[in-house]
Scaffold this motif. Sequence first.
Motif, PDB file in Angstrom:
ATOM      1  N   PHE A 629       0.847  -1.068  -0.229  1.00  0.00           N
ATOM      2  CA  PHE A 629      -0.146   0.284  -0.686  1.00  0.00           C
ATOM      3  C   PHE A 629       0.795   1.249   0.183  1.00  0.00           C
ATOM      4  N   VAL A 630       2.059   1.315   0.607  1.00  0.00           N
ATOM      5  CA  VAL A 630       2.909   2.484   0.814  1.00  0.00           C
ATOM      6  C   VAL A 630       3.671   3.119  -0.123  1.00  0.00           C
ATOM      7  N   LEU A 631       4.291   1.871  -0.560  1.00  0.00           N
ATOM      8  CA  LEU A 631       4.666   1.542  -1.690  1.00  0.00           C
ATOM      9  C   LEU A 631       4.176   1.884  -3.354  1.00  0.00           C
ATOM     10  N   GLY A 632       2.491   1.919  -3.211  1.00  0.00           N
ATOM     11  CA  GLY A 632       1.928   2.141  -4.585  1.00  0.00           C
ATOM     12  C   GLY A 632       1.902   3.601  -4.590  1.00  0.00           C
ATOM     13  N   GLU A 633       1.710   3.986  -3.995  1.00  0.00           N
ATOM     14  CA  GLU A 633       0.921   5.574  -3.715  1.00  0.00           C
ATOM     15  C   GLU A 633       2.504   6.359  -3.952  1.00  0.00           C
ATOM     16  N   GLY A 634       3.669   6.156  -3.220  1.00  0.00           N
ATOM     17  CA  GLY A 634       4.664   6.511  -3.458  1.00  0.00           C
ATOM     18  C   GLY A 634       5.429   6.324  -4.657  1.00  0.00           C
ATOM     19  N   VAL A 635       5.583   4.996  -5.473  1.00  0.00           N
ATOM     20  CA  VAL A 635       6.019   5.211  -6.216  1.00  0.00           C
ATOM     21  C   VAL A 635       5.131   5.964  -7.951  1.00  0.00           C
ATOM     22  N   VAL A 636       3.512   5.111  -7.633  1.00  0.00           N
ATOM     23  CA  VAL A 636       2.901   5.612  -9.005  1.00  0.00           C
ATOM     24  C   VAL A 636       3.057   7.321  -8.580  1.00  0.00           C
ATOM     25  N   SER A 637       3.238   7.907  -7.563  1.00  0.00           N
ATOM     26  CA  SER A 637       3.253   9.166  -7.721  1.00  0.00           C
ATOM     27  C   SER A 637       4.408  10.042  -8.453  1.00  0.00           C
ATOM     28  N   ILE A 638       5.371   9.096  -9.407  1.00  0.00           N
ATOM     29  CA  ILE A 638       6.398   9.535 -10.389  1.00  0.00           C
ATOM     30  C   ILE A 638       5.531   9.406 -11.401  1.00  0.00           C
ATOM     31  N   VAL A 639       4.582   8.797 -11.312  1.00  0.00           N
ATOM     32  CA  VAL A 639       3.946   8.611 -12.764  1.00  0.00           C
ATOM     33  C   VAL A 639       2.719  10.113 -12.575  1.00  0.00           C
ATOM     34  N   SER A 640       2.222  10.539 -11.751  1.00  0.00           N
ATOM     35  CA  SER A 640       1.573  11.694 -11.289  1.00  0.00           C
ATOM     36  C   SER A 640       2.542  12.988 -11.769  1.00  0.00           C
ATOM     37  N   LEU A 641       3.610  13.036 -11.400  1.00  0.00           N
ATOM     38  CA  LEU A 641       4.570  14.050 -11.241  1.00  0.00           C
ATOM     39  C   LEU A 641       5.213  14.226 -12.572  1.00  0.00           C
ATOM     40  N   ILE A 642       5.495  13.006 -13.147  1.00  0.00           N
ATOM     41  CA  ILE A 642       5.485  13.229 -15.138  1.00  0.00           C
ATOM     42  C   ILE A 642       4.077  14.020 -15.948  1.00  0.00           C
ATOM     43  N   LEU A 643       2.793  13.704 -14.838  1.00  0.00           N
ATOM     44  CA  LEU A 643       1.837  14.298 -15.765  1.00  0.00           C
ATOM     45  C   LEU A 643       1.746  15.374 -15.691  1.00  0.00           C
ATOM     46  N   ARG A 644       2.011  15.960 -14.471  1.00  0.00           N
ATOM     47  CA  ARG A 644       1.899  17.997 -13.734  1.00  0.00           C
ATOM     48  C   ARG A 644       3.037  17.490 -15.113  1.00  0.00           C
ATOM     49  N   THR A 645       4.532  17.646 -15.048  1.00  0.00           N
ATOM     50  CA  THR A 645       5.369  18.106 -15.529  1.00  0.00           C
ATOM     51  C   THR A 645       5.370  18.251 -17.868  1.00  0.00           C
TER      52      THR A 645
END
Length: 666
Positions: A629-645
């Motif tokens: 659970f913890v790693l899932g959001e932390g790692v996928v947040s990288i995808v969110s960061l790329i989308l935001r960029t």
Amino acid sequence: MSLNSSRDSEPVQDGQPEFTLAAVTIGLLIGCLLCFTNLYFGLQTGWISMMSLQSALMGFLVSKMLPTPLSPQEIIVVQTTAVATGTMPLAAGFVGILPALGLLDEEQDGSPPIYLSWAAAVGWSCSIAFFGVFMSPPIRKQVIIEEQLPFPSGTATAQLISVLHQLPPPETSLRRRSGYRALDTEDIASHTNLIDGVSIVTQDGVDAMEGADERELVQKEGWADLIYSFLASGLMTLAAYFFPIVFSVPLFGKYLAREWLWSFTPSLSYVGQGIIMGFPTTLSMNLGMLVGWGILSPLSKHAGWAPGPVGDMSTGARGWILWISLAIMSADSFVSLLPVVQSSIAKMVLSVQKAGDAPPEADNDVETPDRLVPTRWVLSGLATSVIVGTLLVWMVFGDEGIKPWATLIGFAIGGLLSILGVRALGETDLNPVSGLGKISQLLFAWIQPGNVVANIIAGGVAEAGAQQAGDLMQDLKTGHLIHASPRAQFYGQLIGSSLSIIVSASAYTLYQRAYSIPGPSFPAPTAYVWLSLARLLRNGQLPENTSYFMLLFALLFSVIASFKLMAVQRGWPYTRWIPSGVAFAIGFLNTPSFSLARFVGGLIEYWYHRSVAKTGGEDIRLIVIASGFVLGEGVVSIVSLILRTWGVGVASCWGCGGGICAGCPA
């Protein structure tokens, strides 16, 4: 330093390989995941997890996919490397120090905001990344070998590794409990007193059966549990990016969510953190949330003491209750350190008295010199890290930031505070780094008065040493119990810290470009703690009427912390239910949405261990799921960061109504 690419070469004394390419590579991969995860959650809530036991678990699961699984000693290297890599966001101040420097105001603080470029962030990280690593070997000899402090979390990890690898139980005076139950550190301190041989034989048989159950369950279902929980958390994170209302549920109505910040974030990662923290800690956190956000926040608003919007850190209720949380954390940390200081002074006096007439003490270290870190490495490393670190700080911040002589004093203070922090961690399983950082800020208010920048930087230098030395000491305790080479762990610490400098600086720079830090999505609450204390020490002004409440809560939690210390020393069974001052204060710092989700995780942990888990394997299964659970959001947040960029925004603001979701454009 030789890295064995083949794990069959250069075996250690028990025939098992140790410092190998496979172990270091797996440790770095896990550590990078932890680094992104800790930076993400640290900027959101100020809470970072060491994830030592989880690193060992993930290393074990990954190693089962290799042609030759990793040995227990290699798992220790995996864990040590991963922790050194994953905790750099806190050690280098990416979740507190650097955001605080970005909040500076020239009129109020005498300095404009300071934003570090990627190169400057790397330089700053290099300046403090290795001091704690070189402090660890001499501290290890005193607290692990000579005094044999328990370090409950490190001992729990050693117990888990011994179970997974079918090793005899580690030689320790702590009561051995299998699997995840060993994480319940507050009642680990009681000793086992088996009276007759029959009891010992019976218990060994039960332990052997439980160990077999745990190994079978972890090997059979561990990967599936980790992957499914990771995917569930990751998919929910992506859904929340496109539909923000997913993580901002107005559970108590839209008015309370918009005006008083009372919403609910059903994030699986925060539920996982609550499971890992345990029910008592999440209960303390939510008691703090109720007092801070349910009583003091409305009181300060309606009394006119905090007239601004509730979420404003300068004029609103959130900034007003921040001061009370600071008083609680300082009081709790101070009281917790008192017995450690007393014990350290007593041991120092006793050693001085015996120095003249006592024969030289025998070396009790069980490791041979070729497996230890040579003293000359330690001395040269400490000297180099201090000198180079001082130069780098001067190059990054200049004379107007902090004088070189003041940085040298910061390293010296950090060394002394590291010893206190490590001893506190070894005895209580809590490293009071926040309190130690505040002590350093208080000292620098006298050493370099009126300089807010110097105050924050010096506090960061001191806190980094204490935090690193403490985290690494837990790993060294685990290694000592599993008979791993301290030198191999030292190599892992150096390699992990080196890579994490680049990873942490790069990730933080990307977040800075994509988001406002501090801002709605990443409020970085600890940044305000650092800056608020530095400002107080500069101009001595507190928000209206906060001083009375700060004094009241400081006294209250001094009494509670003292009572808890006494309860721990006497082994009272209900000690774990006495509120934690630091967790209570975190409930003030974070908005209710985060605390409520962790409370759900705490409730799941409490229910699971009393109604579902019948074996140690089931215990371990829960921690695997929570880690996913913890790693899932932390790692996928990288995808969110790329989308935001890339400029990809939300798909729909359905259900929001304006002003409810973090970073709401409405």
